[in-house]
Design a protein around this motif. Structure first.
Motif, PDB file in Angstrom:
ATOM      1  N   ARG A 131       0.816  -1.222   0.000  1.00  0.00           N
ATOM      2  CA  ARG A 131       0.000   0.000   0.000  1.00  0.00           C
ATOM      3  C   ARG A 131       0.843   1.262   0.000  1.00  0.00           C
ATOM      4  O   ARG A 131       0.299   2.367  -0.175  1.00  0.00           O
ATOM      5  N   ARG A 132       2.147   1.124   0.163  1.00  0.00           N
ATOM      6  CA  ARG A 132       3.002   2.305   0.076  1.00  0.00           C
ATOM      7  C   ARG A 132       2.922   2.928  -1.317  1.00  0.00           C
ATOM      8  O   ARG A 132       3.114   4.138  -1.470  1.00  0.00           O
ATOM      9  N   TRP A 133       2.649   2.119  -2.343  1.00  0.00           N
ATOM     10  CA  TRP A 133       2.529   2.677  -3.692  1.00  0.00           C
ATOM     11  C   TRP A 133       1.412   3.723  -3.746  1.00  0.00           C
ATOM     12  O   TRP A 133       1.520   4.718  -4.469  1.00  0.00           O
ATOM     13  N   ASP A 134       0.355   3.522  -2.972  1.00  0.00           N
ATOM     14  CA  ASP A 134      -0.779   4.448  -3.003  1.00  0.00           C
ATOM     15  C   ASP A 134      -0.449   5.808  -2.401  1.00  0.00           C
ATOM     16  O   ASP A 134      -1.189   6.771  -2.613  1.00  0.00           O
ATOM     17  N   ILE A 135       0.623   5.876  -1.639  1.00  0.00           N
ATOM     18  CA  ILE A 135       0.968   7.137  -0.982  1.00  0.00           C
ATOM     19  C   ILE A 135       1.481   8.163  -1.990  1.00  0.00           C
ATOM     20  O   ILE A 135       1.194   9.360  -1.889  1.00  0.00           O
ATOM     21  N   TYR A 136       2.219   7.693  -2.965  1.00  0.00           N
ATOM     22  CA  TYR A 136       2.944   8.597  -3.858  1.00  0.00           C
ATOM     23  C   TYR A 136       2.302   8.645  -5.251  1.00  0.00           C
ATOM     24  O   TYR A 136       1.393   7.881  -5.558  1.00  0.00           O
ATOM     25  N   ARG A 137       2.776   9.548  -6.074  1.00  0.00           N
ATOM     26  CA  ARG A 137       2.193   9.758  -7.399  1.00  0.00           C
ATOM     27  C   ARG A 137       3.001   9.101  -8.515  1.00  0.00           C
ATOM     28  O   ARG A 137       2.696   9.293  -9.688  1.00  0.00           O
ATOM     29  N   ASP A 138       4.007   8.346  -8.154  1.00  0.00           N
ATOM     30  CA  ASP A 138       4.811   7.676  -9.169  1.00  0.00           C
ATOM     31  C   ASP A 138       4.005   6.570  -9.841  1.00  0.00           C
ATOM     32  O   ASP A 138       3.298   5.813  -9.166  1.00  0.00           O
ATOM     33  N   PRO A 139       4.105   6.450 -11.164  1.00  0.00           N
ATOM     34  CA  PRO A 139       3.413   5.354 -11.847  1.00  0.00           C
ATOM     35  C   PRO A 139       4.113   4.024 -11.563  1.00  0.00           C
ATOM     36  O   PRO A 139       5.251   3.994 -11.070  1.00  0.00           O
ATOM     37  N   PHE A 140       3.428   2.941 -11.885  1.00  0.00           N
ATOM     38  CA  PHE A 140       4.072   1.641 -11.798  1.00  0.00           C
ATOM     39  C   PHE A 140       5.251   1.621 -12.767  1.00  0.00           C
ATOM     40  O   PHE A 140       5.162   2.130 -13.883  1.00  0.00           O
ATOM     41  N   GLU A 141       6.331   0.998 -12.355  1.00  0.00           N
ATOM     42  CA  GLU A 141       7.513   0.931 -13.204  1.00  0.00           C
ATOM     43  C   GLU A 141       7.230   0.207 -14.509  1.00  0.00           C
ATOM     44  O   GLU A 141       7.704   0.604 -15.577  1.00  0.00           O
ATOM     45  N   ASP A 142       6.466  -0.862 -14.423  1.00  0.00           N
ATOM     46  CA  ASP A 142       6.086  -1.629 -15.602  1.00  0.00           C
ATOM     47  C   ASP A 142       4.882  -2.496 -15.234  1.00  0.00           C
ATOM     48  O   ASP A 142       4.391  -2.436 -14.106  1.00  0.00           O
ATOM     49  N   ALA A 184      -7.258   8.490 -10.888  1.00  0.00           N
ATOM     50  CA  ALA A 184      -6.810   9.535 -11.812  1.00  0.00           C
ATOM     51  C   ALA A 184      -7.163  10.919 -11.278  1.00  0.00           C
ATOM     52  O   ALA A 184      -6.366  11.863 -11.377  1.00  0.00           O
ATOM     53  N   ALA A 185      -8.357  11.055 -10.693  1.00  0.00           N
ATOM     54  CA  ALA A 185      -8.779  12.344 -10.144  1.00  0.00           C
ATOM     55  C   ALA A 185      -7.903  12.777  -8.981  1.00  0.00           C
ATOM     56  O   ALA A 185      -7.743  13.972  -8.726  1.00  0.00           O
ATOM     57  N   ARG A 186      -7.303  11.818  -8.303  1.00  0.00           N
ATOM     58  CA  ARG A 186      -6.417  12.124  -7.167  1.00  0.00           C
ATOM     59  C   ARG A 186      -4.968  12.302  -7.602  1.00  0.00           C
ATOM     60  O   ARG A 186      -4.068  12.345  -6.773  1.00  0.00           O
ATOM     61  N   GLY A 187      -4.746  12.375  -8.899  1.00  0.00           N
ATOM     62  CA  GLY A 187      -3.419  12.664  -9.402  1.00  0.00           C
ATOM     63  C   GLY A 187      -2.521  11.471  -9.591  1.00  0.00           C
ATOM     64  O   GLY A 187      -1.313  11.618  -9.804  1.00  0.00           O
ATOM     65  N   ARG A 188      -3.096  10.254  -9.537  1.00  0.00           N
ATOM     66  CA  ARG A 188      -2.285   9.060  -9.734  1.00  0.00           C
ATOM     67  C   ARG A 188      -2.271   8.672 -11.211  1.00  0.00           C
ATOM     68  O   ARG A 188      -3.126   9.095 -11.987  1.00  0.00           O
ATOM     69  N   VAL A 189      -1.300   7.846 -11.575  1.00  0.00           N
ATOM     70  CA  VAL A 189      -1.231   7.259 -12.922  1.00  0.00           C
ATOM     71  C   VAL A 189      -1.507   5.768 -12.727  1.00  0.00           C
ATOM     72  O   VAL A 189      -0.574   4.970 -12.521  1.00  0.00           O
ATOM     73  N   PRO A 190      -2.748   5.362 -12.780  1.00  0.00           N
ATOM     74  CA  PRO A 190      -3.104   4.018 -12.304  1.00  0.00           C
ATOM     75  C   PRO A 190      -2.760   2.875 -13.238  1.00  0.00           C
ATOM     76  O   PRO A 190      -2.622   1.737 -12.781  1.00  0.00           O
ATOM     77  N   LEU A 191      -2.632   3.141 -14.539  1.00  0.00           N
ATOM     78  CA  LEU A 191      -2.379   2.072 -15.501  1.00  0.00           C
ATOM     79  C   LEU A 191      -1.048   2.272 -16.206  1.00  0.00           C
ATOM     80  O   LEU A 191      -0.664   3.404 -16.515  1.00  0.00           O
ATOM     81  N   VAL A 192      -0.379   1.182 -16.476  1.00  0.00           N
ATOM     82  CA  VAL A 192       0.864   1.243 -17.241  1.00  0.00           C
ATOM     83  C   VAL A 192       0.565   1.665 -18.679  1.00  0.00           C
ATOM     84  O   VAL A 192       1.297   2.454 -19.278  1.00  0.00           O
ATOM     85  N   ASP A 193      -0.515   1.153 -19.223  1.00  0.00           N
ATOM     86  CA  ASP A 193      -0.944   1.489 -20.580  1.00  0.00           C
ATOM     87  C   ASP A 193      -2.462   1.652 -20.554  1.00  0.00           C
ATOM     88  O   ASP A 193      -3.190   0.687 -20.359  1.00  0.00           O
ATOM     89  N   GLY A 194      -2.923   2.880 -20.715  1.00  0.00           N
ATOM     90  CA  GLY A 194      -4.347   3.159 -20.624  1.00  0.00           C
ATOM     91  C   GLY A 194      -5.102   3.098 -21.933  1.00  0.00           C
ATOM     92  O   GLY A 194      -6.297   3.407 -21.968  1.00  0.00           O
ATOM     93  N   ARG A 195      -4.429   2.700 -22.996  1.00  0.00           N
ATOM     94  CA  ARG A 195      -5.129   2.598 -24.275  1.00  0.00           C
ATOM     95  C   ARG A 195      -6.173   1.494 -24.227  1.00  0.00           C
ATOM     96  O   ARG A 195      -6.020   0.503 -23.505  1.00  0.00           O
TER      97      ARG A 195
END
Length: 252
Positions: free
Chosen positions: A101-112, A165-176
């Motif tokens: 859950r630490r990933w949810d704290i920050y705005r960094d996208p998933f590495e891959d 997304a509304a909270r400023g996160r990049v939730p998907l590696v590829d959103g297409r």
């Protein structure tokens, strides 16, 4: 410091999982509720403050709760401690579930994509395996339970995409659209793999929390735009009908 407090928290904060646990046999509820209450606590921790350090401290508090030999005076921590002791829950799985859950704290996208897959594995799949362990799962059940849990976690995650997304996160590696559709299909493959392997009937109350997964993943695969547009949801009739069918038949 009771199961009633856990139930009240889950009912308020995670109504879908509350419906699932209430559809489970009474004996199973006492084993599932502390885990669902813990999941709610750690899922909320990254969002309660804009200060990352505070969120980090909250998650560390729960990591300490899991490993300490004596229970803390907290409405969720005490029944959770009792469950860990009585069911012999794997502490490493609990720790990874909290740490993820630490990933949810920050705005960094998933590495891959592998990093996103691991997040779903440690959170949703980990929770479902812990739930099965609380009901007496043997090691050979881990693979199908985790596969079903991963698919269920993915379905829930896709439903949360607009809010993330509304909270400023990049939730998907590829959103297409094509990538989202393929991701949903991967979830369906894992779900079907779990069915082919099978899960003992005694453990199936732990799987009730994923009762919406198949319908949501099929919708996302067919209409991937529904994910970003916030339309990924089942009708109330389909939701309740599927839960009733799964609870009464024991099938998943």
């Amino acid at each position: 410091m009771s199961l009633d407090a856990c139930a009240a928290n889950v009912q308020r904060g995670d109504p879908d999982r509350f419906l699932a646990v209430m559809a489970a046999p009474v004996a199973a509820r006492a084993r599932l509720l502390p885990l669902y209450a813990l999941n709610l606590e750690i899922a909320r921790a990254p969002w309660v403050s804009t200060e990352p350090m505070i969120a980090e401290m909250r998650l560390q508090w729960w990591r300490d709760v899991v490993t300490e030999p004596t229970p803390r005076a907290h409405e969720v921590a005490r029944p959770l401690h009792d469950l860990i002791q009585s069911a012999g829950l794997p502490l490493d799985v609990l720790d990874r579930m909290i740490e993820a859950r630490r990933w949810d704290i920050y705005r960094d996208p998933f590495e891959d994509q592998a990093a996103m897959d691991a997040y779903l594995e440690d959170t949703g799949a980990g929770l479902m395996w812990l739930s099965a362990c609380a009901l007496g799962a043997a090691p050979e059940a881990e693979q199908p339970v985790r596969a079903y849990g991963w698919a269920s976690a993915l379905a829930s995650y896709l439903r949360a995409i607009p809010e993330l997304a509304a909270r400023g996160r990049v939730p998907l590696v590829d959103g297409r659209s094509q990538a989202v559709s393929q991701l949903a299909l991967r979830g369906l493959i894992r779900l079907n793999a779990a069915r082919r392997t099978g899960v003992p009937r005694a453990l199936r109350p732990a799987l009730l929390a994923g009762w919406q997964a198949e319908g949501l993943l099929k919708q996302a695969a067919r209409d991937p735009a529904a994910v970003a547009e916030g339309r990924l949801q089942l009708s109330d009739f389909a939701r309740r009908g599927r839960l009733l069918w799964q609870a009464t038949t024991g099938l998943f």
